[in-house]
Design an enzyme around this catalytic site. Sequence first.
Site, mmCIF file in Angstrom:
data_model
loop_
_atom_site.group_PDB
_atom_site.id
_atom_site.type_symbol
_atom_site.label_atom_id
_atom_site.label_comp_id
_atom_site.label_asym_id
_atom_site.label_seq_id
_atom_site.Cartn_x
_atom_site.Cartn_y
_atom_site.Cartn_z
ATOM 1 N N LYS A 1 12.614 -7.595 9.358
ATOM 2 C CA LYS A 1 12.677 -8.527 8.259
ATOM 3 C C LYS A 1 13.061 -7.750 7.029
ATOM 4 C CE LYS A 1 10.554 -9.887 4.655
ATOM 5 N NZ LYS A 1 11.665 -10.123 3.850
ATOM 6 N N GLY B 1 14.448 -13.742 5.851
ATOM 7 C CA GLY B 1 13.293 -14.602 5.275
ATOM 8 C C GLY B 1 12.629 -13.781 4.144
ATOM 9 N N GLY C 1 9.156 -12.738 1.883
ATOM 10 C CA GLY C 1 7.874 -12.183 2.400
ATOM 11 C C GLY C 1 6.796 -13.092 2.529
ATOM 12 N N GLY D 1 7.659 -12.684 6.461
ATOM 13 C CA GLY D 1 7.064 -11.348 6.281
ATOM 14 C C GLY D 1 5.817 -11.465 7.011
ATOM 15 N N CYS E 1 12.485 4.964 -5.137
ATOM 16 C CA CYS E 1 10.968 5.438 -4.934
ATOM 17 C C CYS E 1 10.864 6.640 -5.505
ATOM 18 C CB CYS E 1 10.562 4.864 -3.543
ATOM 19 S SG CYS E 1 11.555 5.860 -2.360
ATOM 20 N N GLU F 1 4.741 2.459 -11.997
ATOM 21 C CA GLU F 1 6.113 2.423 -11.728
ATOM 22 C C GLU F 1 7.090 1.438 -12.184
ATOM 23 O OE1 GLU F 1 7.071 1.289 -7.460
ATOM 24 O OE2 GLU F 1 8.240 3.161 -7.056
HETATM 25 P P1 NAD Z 1 8.157 -5.648 -2.290
HETATM 26 O O1 NAD Z 1 6.775 -4.733 -1.634
HETATM 27 O O2 NAD Z 1 8.153 -6.560 -3.079
HETATM 28 O O3 NAD Z 1 8.781 -6.008 -0.851
HETATM 29 C C1 NAD Z 1 9.149 -5.056 0.021
HETATM 30 C C2 NAD Z 1 9.219 -6.147 1.267
HETATM 31 O O4 NAD Z 1 8.098 -6.688 1.783
HETATM 32 C C3 NAD Z 1 10.333 -7.139 1.654
HETATM 33 O O5 NAD Z 1 11.204 -7.282 2.367
HETATM 34 C C4 NAD Z 1 9.584 -8.620 1.236
HETATM 35 O O6 NAD Z 1 9.976 -9.780 1.386
HETATM 36 C C5 NAD Z 1 8.331 -8.183 1.926
HETATM 37 N N1 NAD Z 1 7.090 -8.916 1.824
HETATM 38 C C6 NAD Z 1 6.769 -8.954 0.450
HETATM 39 N N2 NAD Z 1 5.454 -9.952 0.649
HETATM 40 C C7 NAD Z 1 5.133 -9.892 1.947
HETATM 41 C C8 NAD Z 1 3.983 -10.311 2.650
HETATM 42 N N3 NAD Z 1 2.941 -10.787 2.173
HETATM 43 N N4 NAD Z 1 4.080 -9.859 4.150
HETATM 44 C C9 NAD Z 1 4.792 -9.083 4.586
HETATM 45 N N5 NAD Z 1 6.280 -8.822 4.044
HETATM 46 C C10 NAD Z 1 6.240 -9.219 2.682
HETATM 47 O O7 NAD Z 1 9.058 -4.335 -2.390
HETATM 48 P P2 NAD Z 1 10.658 -4.203 -3.135
HETATM 49 O O8 NAD Z 1 10.522 -4.909 -4.400
HETATM 50 O O9 NAD Z 1 11.377 -4.826 -2.064
HETATM 51 O O10 NAD Z 1 11.044 -2.803 -3.268
HETATM 52 C C11 NAD Z 1 10.450 -1.933 -4.200
HETATM 53 C C12 NAD Z 1 9.200 -1.004 -4.025
HETATM 54 O O11 NAD Z 1 9.668 -0.261 -2.727
HETATM 55 C C13 NAD Z 1 9.014 -0.003 -5.018
HETATM 56 O O12 NAD Z 1 7.737 -0.067 -5.349
HETATM 57 C C14 NAD Z 1 9.589 1.411 -4.430
HETATM 58 O O13 NAD Z 1 8.876 2.481 -4.715
HETATM 59 C C15 NAD Z 1 9.281 1.122 -3.116
HETATM 60 N N6 NAD Z 1 10.015 1.714 -2.165
HETATM 61 C C16 NAD Z 1 9.384 2.914 -1.507
HETATM 62 C C17 NAD Z 1 10.380 3.991 -0.715
HETATM 63 C C18 NAD Z 1 9.405 5.159 0.097
HETATM 64 O O14 NAD Z 1 9.997 5.543 0.795
HETATM 65 N N7 NAD Z 1 8.285 5.422 -0.352
HETATM 66 C C19 NAD Z 1 11.432 3.456 -0.567
HETATM 67 C C20 NAD Z 1 12.076 2.388 -1.202
HETATM 68 C C21 NAD Z 1 11.338 1.688 -1.879
#
Ligand code: NAD
Length: 478
Positions: A171, A202, A204, A208, A280, A380
């Site tokens: 997803k 779709g 999250g 998700g 990140c 962050e």
């Molecule tokens: P997010 O946590 O909002 O979403 C990430 C993914 O999770 C998306 O696909 C989203 O649709 C899904 N999601 C959201 N709620 C969910 C749920 N309840 N159940 C299942 N899936 C769900 O993060 P974002 O805004 O897409 O990305 C930014 C964040 O990602 C930042 O905090 C960044 O630091 C982190 N990040 C970390 C790394 C790493 O390797 N450590 C790399 C890239 C980004």
Amino acid sequence: MTAAAHHDYYAGGWLRASGTRLLTALNPYTEQPATLVRESTPEDVDHAVGLARQAFTSWSAMETGMRAEFLQRVASGMRSRAEDLARSISTELGMPIKLCRRIQVELPISTFEQTAALLASYPWSERMGHSLVLREAAGVVAAVSPWNYPLHQIVAKLAPALGAGCTVVLKPSELTPGCALMLAEIFDAAGVPPGVFNLVPGAGAITGEALVSHSGIDVVSFTGSTQVGRHIMTRAAQTIKRVRLELGGKSASVVLRGADLARSVKHAVASCMLNSGQTCSALTRLLVAAEDYDEAIDLARAQLRTLTPGDPLDERTRLGPVISASHRDRIHGYVRRGIDDGAQLLAGGPDSPDLPGHGYFVAPTLLGDVRPDAETAQEEIFGPVLCMLRYRHPDDAADIANHSRYGLAGAVWAGDDREALAFARRLRTGQVDINGAAFNPAAPFGGYKQSGLGRELGRHGLDEFVELKSVQLPQPVN
Ligand code: NAD
């Protein structure tokens, strides 16, 4: 706009979603729709997981050389569509096209190639006394990925999971689905057996949630925010799924006395501003000795002036917009509160002139005199905002750098590499670059503390998708 006509979800072929909800991914520069997808419902997720379970038996039993061959074919397919992938990512994310080609597309292609090559030397079995220790595929993987490096984050899960013999239901982020749709087309064209790779676009909260809670999933591999990662752990706990988390960061660049100040400041600014601060592992806190602090500010300001925000599809642009209007407002909120809290606005800020007339832009921003425990030094921000902190003694610098709930990355600059390495050992983070050394995609990537669980990339990335089985032998067997 890319209208996803046949693209609802991919599970053994392209299928029509059982629901009707349409999701629009916006172009953050034009503020117009970029991609439209119909959301996969929990029923669609159930169907995809069922297919992945069926495909697992033969895919996991396949000879590793054949799996490597399929990974190579996917890499070739990606290479032949590299420009489409780069333009899709640049359009949905806003990262400048030139950087997209190199970072967002070349890196994932080489991850597929390197994983395919790794399969030949991976220790699938080893002898330990009278036991044969086998490494076997961990099962069906739910891969949930973010928008900031959309293809790289997908491939960092997909390549090792498939290489290990797992099957996958992906997803992707609803904000950048385009490259995942293209990837499914590439898998289709490469003839990868049905059910091995499945895609359920779709949001999250709907798709998700259904995926990470599904009882047919063995491993959840998630990249995203610490907040959602925490929630996913609780969902996965119901059936004791293996959970791999790549989460947020608030990484520090520490410049010790005697280091090359100009190079170190330039490096921190470049790292922090890459992808408009939406990385990140961005070095968002710059720690400089009190004696060097004023000179470092001048250097940072000069470097920021070279970053002119513009159209991401223009070959000359080095700084694009951030992902959405709400994210821009959130970043501005952090900066305003930081100033109210005593930080000095040294460049950029929410009221900056000279931004393009449309697009979700945040001016490259420099905050000075940030206190180590201020919100701007702890949270962050995920935008082009560099916080400068001064320290008096290297011990203080280590304490300040480690004073974070995160522990993803870091950098150390010193007069010589030995001194930098000694300091790097003191940092509680999963990655440290010393004296400007480059990112290594074969080395394990992941976080200490609330930056995550497990590691991605290279040999250690493959380890995350295997289970260990000890077979005790009554007598030596060849
Ligand atoms: P997010 O946590 O909002 O979403 C990430 C993914 O999770 C998306 O696909 C989203 O649709 C899904 N999601 C959201 N709620 C969910 C749920 N309840 N159940 C299942 N899936 C769900 O993060 P974002 O805004 O897409 O990305 C930014 C964040 O990602 C930042 O905090 C960044 O630091 C982190 N990040 C970390 C790394 C790493 O390797 N450590 C790399 C890239 C980004």
